[in-house]
Enzyme design. Structure first.
Site, PDB file in Angstrom:
ATOM      1  N   TYR A  54      -0.546   9.650   6.557  1.00 48.40           N
ATOM      2  CA  TYR A  54       0.681   9.398   5.804  1.00 48.40           C
ATOM      3  C   TYR A  54       1.219  10.614   5.049  1.00 48.40           C
ATOM      4  O   TYR A  54       2.302  10.550   4.483  1.00 48.40           O
ATOM      5  CB  TYR A  54       0.462   8.241   4.826  1.00 48.40           C
TER       6      TYR A  54
ATOM      7  N   HIS B 294       8.987   3.997   9.461  1.00 44.31           N
ATOM      8  CA  HIS B 294       7.548   4.204   9.249  1.00 44.31           C
ATOM      9  C   HIS B 294       7.262   5.696   9.206  1.00 44.31           C
ATOM     10  O   HIS B 294       7.861   6.471   9.955  1.00 44.31           O
ATOM     11  CB  HIS B 294       6.725   3.564  10.372  1.00 44.31           C
TER      12      HIS B 294
ATOM     13  N   ASN C 177       0.790  -1.226   0.000  1.00 43.66           N
ATOM     14  CA  ASN C 177       0.000   0.000   0.000  1.00 43.66           C
ATOM     15  C   ASN C 177       0.824   1.278   0.000  1.00 43.66           C
ATOM     16  O   ASN C 177       0.267   2.367  -0.122  1.00 43.66           O
ATOM     17  CB  ASN C 177      -1.007   0.017   1.162  1.00 43.66           C
TER      18      ASN C 177
ATOM     19  N   ASN D 131      10.457  -0.242   5.150  1.00 43.14           N
ATOM     20  CA  ASN D 131       9.121   0.068   5.635  1.00 43.14           C
ATOM     21  C   ASN D 131       8.256  -1.063   5.104  1.00 43.14           C
ATOM     22  O   ASN D 131       7.820  -1.036   3.954  1.00 43.14           O
ATOM     23  CB  ASN D 131       8.632   1.422   5.126  1.00 43.14           C
TER      24      ASN D 131
END
Length: 146
Positions: free
Chosen positions: A22, A99, A10, A73
């Site tokens: 994000y 992250h 994703n 990640n």
């Protein structure tokens, strides 16, 4: 020096997916900025993203003997993938887990990482800058232990 940047499921949707969590930067934006930063440090950065666990495992295996370090990640696989953990252990390449969001300030299932235990370090919560911090930390580790 040669570093592999791995991004999991994703993350190809960055810039579109839940920007409140994000941010608005795309994965291409993050990779381009990190590549420029790596070049300034005379580091070759290879970038790879996949939504498939096996493809990430294969890419980790391919890094053996080629890469000095890994930035990873793993996305949701961070919390579920023993296969990725075992691949990282198997190649014995130093890695930093990274992250965008602070996983410890999110849902309980995101609080556990199968990767963190063996990582040189874990960087989270600084948005796209997390990648820069992770690269700097990894390079510092590699240079100290050269």
């Amino acid at each position: 020096m040669h570093v592999l940047l791995l991004n999991g499921p994703n993350l190809n949707l960055l810039g579109q997916r839940e920007p409140g969590i994000y941010g608005h930067s795309s994965l291409a934006d993050i990779e381009a900025a990190l590549t420029r930063e790596a070049e300034q440090e005379s580091v070759q950065l290879d970038c790879f993203q996949s939504n498939f666990e096996g493809a990430l495992v294969d890419r980790i295996h391919q890094a053996m003997g080629r890469c000095d370090g890994i930035l990873i990640n793993a996305g949701a696989y961070t919390h579920t993938s023993i296969a990725i953990r075992d691949a990282l252990a198997g190649v014995a390449i130093p890695y930093v887990e990274v992250h965008l969001s602070n996983t410890h300030a999110r849902e309980n299932f995101r609080h556990h990482s199968f990767l963190a235990e063996r990582a040189v370090g874990v960087i989270c919560g600084f948005g796209p800058a997390s990648y820069s911090f992770a690269l700097n930390g990894l390079l510092s580790h590699l240079r100290r232990n050269a």
